[in-house]
Design an enzyme around this catalytic site. Structure first.
Site, PDB file in Angstrom:
ATOM      1  N   GLU A 220      -1.072   1.612  -5.308  1.00 44.63           N
ATOM      2  CA  GLU A 220      -0.829   0.391  -4.546  1.00 44.63           C
ATOM      3  C   GLU A 220      -0.788  -0.839  -5.442  1.00 44.63           C
ATOM      4  OE1 GLU A 220      -4.015   0.588  -1.618  1.00 44.63           O
ATOM      5  OE2 GLU A 220      -3.889   2.769  -1.817  1.00 44.63           O
TER       6      GLU A 220
ATOM      7  N   HIS B 277       0.839  -1.210   0.000  1.00 40.63           N
ATOM      8  CA  HIS B 277       0.000   0.000   0.000  1.00 40.63           C
ATOM      9  C   HIS B 277       0.878   1.267   0.000  1.00 40.63           C
ATOM     10  CE1 HIS B 277      -2.958   2.927   1.426  1.00 40.63           C
ATOM     11  NE2 HIS B 277      -3.913   2.030   1.513  1.00 40.63           N
TER      12      HIS B 277
HETATM   13  O1  TA6 Z   1      -6.171   1.867  -0.413  1.00 41.98           O
HETATM   14  C1  TA6 Z   1      -7.167   2.833  -0.228  1.00 41.98           C
HETATM   15  C2  TA6 Z   1      -7.892   2.547   1.071  1.00 41.98           C
HETATM   16  O2  TA6 Z   1      -8.550   1.307   1.019  1.00 41.98           O
HETATM   17  C3  TA6 Z   1      -8.842   3.709   1.346  1.00 41.98           C
HETATM   18  O3  TA6 Z   1     -10.195   3.301   1.270  1.00 41.98           O
HETATM   19  C4  TA6 Z   1      -8.443   4.183   2.749  1.00 41.98           C
HETATM   20  O4  TA6 Z   1      -9.215   3.525   3.734  1.00 41.98           O
HETATM   21  C5  TA6 Z   1      -6.973   3.776   2.785  1.00 41.98           C
HETATM   22  O5  TA6 Z   1      -6.965   2.495   2.173  1.00 41.98           O
HETATM   23  C6  TA6 Z   1      -6.321   3.810   4.138  1.00 41.98           C
HETATM   24  O6  TA6 Z   1      -6.798   2.772   4.942  1.00 41.98           O
HETATM   25  P1  TA6 Z   1      -6.300   2.729   6.480  1.00 41.98           P
HETATM   26  O7  TA6 Z   1      -6.949   1.515   7.063  1.00 41.98           O
HETATM   27  O8  TA6 Z   1      -4.806   2.649   6.463  1.00 41.98           O
HETATM   28  O9  TA6 Z   1      -6.767   4.035   7.081  1.00 41.98           O
END
Ligand code: TA6
Length: 305
Positions: A274, A171
């Site tokens: 990601e 991510h």
């Molecule tokens: O990758 C995008 C995502 O799924 C968004 O929806 C947002 O929630 C982000 O990940 C961050 O997630 P986190 O659980 O690290 O706050």
């Protein structure tokens, strides 16, 4: 008093290249310095926090408001989302993005490569704690190679007797000059799930640009995409393997204001691109089998970006 860090440095430090130290929040951290780049990896979560080749700005974004506490995910760098991406498919009591990004990974090895890069191998195996989240034995290995490029490879092995399915992501949060001026190339013509439009599917036309909150899972994506950043005069090339999805996320104004570990004014300086398997792209691993998810991040200076 001999600390765990002392033991780690005796066992795995590489003179002039790699050492263990207490990082932010006193979290055990690996500091890498070589002729090509510097990098920081937090052992909790196997979390690459920073990567900076010698001739360019920091490549990864980390929020100034991030937590650095045991059991809490860090807002930035490259969190490892596994064995599910996003909310748990069936159990809303489970943590978003799985449990390994806040788990204590162990050091399995360090080495200097022939081309002057530095390699760190971390590992995580199932335990009572993980089995409470997810009823499958597993072995995870993370291979991080810091050189002119950064390569992160997550190797997921099924050490149990039953097939399991999983989703996941590397991510990655990228540092950009102005998110409204960047473009992400390589996703043109692809279908994506728009998480801000009730999961409706759309088709991407041209490069991805950001002018509002953006949260998309691109499906069946090719093994290469590029972030073009005119303000920082660079292109960030992402080459992947074992990934069938690419997620693009920027929280924009309101979502940024709602996140306690993200400053209100930070959204213009970052974008997540990601390397994932998410949405329809589910991975199946048979007993004794493995799946490898890899990204190589390369920065190209480009005054005409
Ligand atoms: O990758 C995008 C995502 O799924 C968004 O929806 C947002 O929630 C982000 O990940 C961050 O997630 P986190 O659980 O690290 O706050």
């Amino acid at each position: 008093m001999v600390t765990d860090l002392d033991v780690l440095n005796v066992q795995f430090a590489l003179p002039e290249q790699l050492r263990f130290a207490a990082g932010l929040g006193d979290l055990p951290t690996v500091q890498v310095t070589n002729d090509h780049a510097t990098a920081t990896i937090v052992l909790q979560g196997g979390h690459v926090l920073a990567f900076q080749p010698r001739d360019t700005d920091p490549v990864l974004f980390v929020s100034q408001e991030s937590h650095y506490t045991p059991g809490k995910s860090i807002r930035g760098g490259i969190p490892i989302c596994w064995p599910w991406f996003g909310p748990h498919p069936t159990d809303s009591t489970q943590p978003q993005h799985g449990f390994v990004r806040v788990a204590p990974w162990s050091v399995r090895g360090t080495s200097a490569t022939a081309d002057g890069a530095t390699q760190l191998r971390l590992g995580l195996t199932d335990s009572e704690a993980t089995l409470a989240h997810w009823p499958h034995p597993f072995d995870l290995e993370l291979e991080i190679t810091v050189g002119h490029t950064l390569t992160v490879e997550l190797i997921a092995r099924n050490t149990g007797s039953e097939t399991f399915t999983c989703t996941g992501a590397l991510h990655s949060y990228f540092n950009v000059g102005d998110v409204t001026a960047i473009a992400v190339e390589g996703l043109d013509g692809l279908a994506y799930i728009d998480k801000l439009d009730q999961g409706q599917r759309h088709v991407q036309h041209g490069p991805v640009t950001i002018s509002a909150e953006t949260d998309r899972i691109y499906l069946d994506t090719p093994p290469r995409c590029t972030i073009i950043d005119p303000q920082l005069q660079r292109r960030i090339h992402l080459s992947s393997a074992g990934s069938r999805s690419t997620v693009v996320w920027n929280p924009w104004i309101e979502k940024a204001q709602s996140m306690a570990d993200f400053a209100d004014d930070e959204y213009p300086g970052m974008v997540c691109v990601e390397t994932a398997n998410a949405g329809d792209d589910v991975i199946t691993v048979a007993p004794g089998g493995e799946h490898r998810l890899r990204v190589t991040i390369e920065v190209e200076r480009d005054a005409s970006a």
